[in-house]
Design a protein around this motif. Structure first.
Motif, mmCIF file in Angstrom:
data_model
loop_
_atom_site.group_PDB
_atom_site.id
_atom_site.type_symbol
_atom_site.label_atom_id
_atom_site.label_comp_id
_atom_site.label_asym_id
_atom_site.label_seq_id
_atom_site.Cartn_x
_atom_site.Cartn_y
_atom_site.Cartn_z
ATOM 1 N N VAL A 157 0.831 -1.208 0.000
ATOM 2 C CA VAL A 157 0.000 0.000 0.000
ATOM 3 C C VAL A 157 0.862 1.254 0.000
ATOM 4 C CG1 VAL A 157 -1.808 1.265 1.225
ATOM 5 C CG2 VAL A 157 -1.839 -1.239 1.194
ATOM 6 N N PHE A 186 -4.268 3.077 3.565
ATOM 7 C CA PHE A 186 -4.727 1.758 4.011
ATOM 8 C C PHE A 186 -6.256 1.708 4.081
ATOM 9 C CE2 PHE A 186 -0.311 1.152 5.066
ATOM 10 C CZ PHE A 186 -0.138 -0.219 5.009
ATOM 11 N N HIS A 190 -8.479 -0.888 1.698
ATOM 12 C CA HIS A 190 -9.353 -1.887 2.325
ATOM 13 C C HIS A 190 -10.800 -1.719 1.878
ATOM 14 C CE1 HIS A 190 -10.850 -4.770 5.178
ATOM 15 N NE2 HIS A 190 -11.608 -3.865 5.763
ATOM 16 N N LEU A 198 -2.896 -6.357 3.019
ATOM 17 C CA LEU A 198 -2.306 -5.025 2.875
ATOM 18 C C LEU A 198 -0.982 -4.959 3.624
ATOM 19 C CD1 LEU A 198 -5.519 -2.863 3.449
ATOM 20 C CD2 LEU A 198 -4.668 -3.810 1.291
ATOM 21 N N TYR A 200 2.873 -2.703 4.488
ATOM 22 C CA TYR A 200 3.777 -1.556 4.417
ATOM 23 C C TYR A 200 5.140 -2.098 4.000
ATOM 24 C CZ TYR A 200 6.932 2.214 5.502
ATOM 25 O OH TYR A 200 7.913 3.175 5.390
ATOM 26 N N LEU A 221 -2.177 2.246 13.161
ATOM 27 C CA LEU A 221 -3.165 1.728 12.216
ATOM 28 C C LEU A 221 -4.143 0.789 12.917
ATOM 29 C CD1 LEU A 221 -0.873 0.964 9.122
ATOM 30 C CD2 LEU A 221 -2.432 2.888 9.413
ATOM 31 N N ILE A 228 -3.884 -4.067 8.435
ATOM 32 C CA ILE A 228 -2.518 -4.216 7.936
ATOM 33 C C ILE A 228 -2.116 -5.659 8.234
ATOM 34 C CG2 ILE A 228 -1.553 -3.207 10.066
ATOM 35 C CD1 ILE A 228 0.888 -2.368 8.296
#
Length: 372
Positions: A157, A186, A190, A198, A200, A221, A228
């Protein structure tokens, strides 16, 4: 008498069994060997995506269970002009993965580099307002993720938003929106596909300052109820750095957050590191011969050191296979690796598992044997 005859036959039977097992191991591919451990993947360039590089394509289909696009899904290619999306190359990439039943990764939705200038500026060339940038981010992510909803299993993402010391990179995203651009990205991803994983993604994730900043980001998050699933550890590694201990600590740290670690851009450079040699690139060029010592191939000694580095890394991945989602090589053969001209033009490197003649290096079989 029968027992005696069986005893005489036993060595022959054992030799046949050993030979059969050895042959089976030799015929096993990387994706078969690691299928119960984690996905084993590679990045595809345009020649591979469009089937022009036939030899590479055959390697990908036989050896890998996951793919990621090296470049064609970055924002400057997918939306070169506002509102004008170009999906042709990315569609071919996804079709390739589907046809070969692969775990497909979208790379990437937001990155300060390889982003078109229009993303951040108005008609006068000035920074857009936070509201305009939010809308552009939402439109970009929503359009792309919706286009591939149910077809791409995971998305990088946000890419490379944190510096090695833990500070946020002063990108245009950060300059206009501050830290908020990451949660927004994010959220939008989603909403567009609730079933997609997802991530990072970043490099040097083992640096203490960066590691702590990523941990803080993940907690933020999660506190906001945002999805995530994992941290992408790019893993452009050298022979000596990072140490296995600090690398392992990062894997464990991210896993302890309830995430999976993904080794996303793995390659191991066999060349001396130029970093620290000089802060001035013109000075570095004076050391070009020292920085590019293997123009015609690695020496046996250098190859052994390089091979052992890969074996140590995969032993670590296998040790923590319950914490790792996938291991993805950044390219198929040495011929196509971005490391060849980095950071000094003309350097010849040997960072991948298949050589310039599309042949598997001896380390491939050794990596397969590690799973036995």
């Amino acid at each position: 008498m029968r027992t005696y005859k069986l005893l005489l036959l036993l060595p022959t039977l054992l030799l046949a069994l050993f030979s059969c097992t050895a042959q089976k191991s030799k015929n096993t591919t990387l994706k078969d060997a690691y299928k119960d451990k984690f996905f084993i993947g590679t990045a595809l360039n345009l020649d591979q995506i469009h089937g022009k590089d036939v030899q590479s394509v055959e390697i990908v289909k036989s050896q890998f269970s996951s793919i990621v696009a090296e470049n064609c899904m970055k924002s400057m290619y997918l939306q070169p002009e506002e509102g004008k999306f170009f999906f042709d190359d990315a569609d071919k990439f996804v079709e390739f993965g589907e046809k070969n039943k692969m775990f497909i990764i979208g790379h990437n939705l937001l990155w300060h580099s390889q982003a078109p200038r229009w993303f951040f500026t108005d008609k006068d060339g000035k920074n857009v307002t936070p509201e305009v940038l939010k809308e552009r981010i939402k439109n970009h992510i929503t359009t792309i993720v919706t286009h591939y909803k149910g077809r791409i299993q995971g998305w990088d993402v946000v890419n490379e938003a944190i510096l090695d010391d833990g500070q946020y990179r002063k990108s245009k995203f950060y300059e206009i929106l501050g830290e908020e651009f990451i949660p927004l990205a994010f959220q939008y991803a989603h909403e567009a596909d609730p079933d997609a994983e997802l991530y990072y993604n970043d490099y040097n994730e083992w640096f203490p300052g960066k590691r702590e900043a990523i941990v803080k980001l993940v907690k933020t998050l999660k506190e906001r109820g945002l999805r995530i699933d994992g941290i992408g550890m790019q893993s452009h590694l050298g022979i000596e750095t990072p140490s296995l201990e600090e690398y392992e600590k990062a894997i464990i740290t991210y896993s302890d957050l309830g995430l999976k670690a993904s080794i996303t851009e793995l390659d191991v450079s066999a060349l001396p590191s130029p970093w620290g040699t000089s802060a001035n690139i013109s000075d570095v060029n004076k050391y070009k011969k020292e920085l590019d010592p293997y123009k015609t191939g690695l020496t046996p000694e250098a190859e052994k050191v390089w091979e052992n580095r890969y074996l140590d890394l995969f032993k670590l991945y296998l040790k923590h296979q319950d914490r790792i989602r996938r291991v993805t090589l950044w390219g198929v053969t040495d011929l196509q690796s971005w490391k060849n001209d980095f950071p000094v033009r003309g350097r010849t490197d040997y960072p991948l598992l298949f050589d310039r003649n599309y042949k598997a290096k001896p380390v491939v079989q050794k990596l397969i044997d590690l799973t036995k």
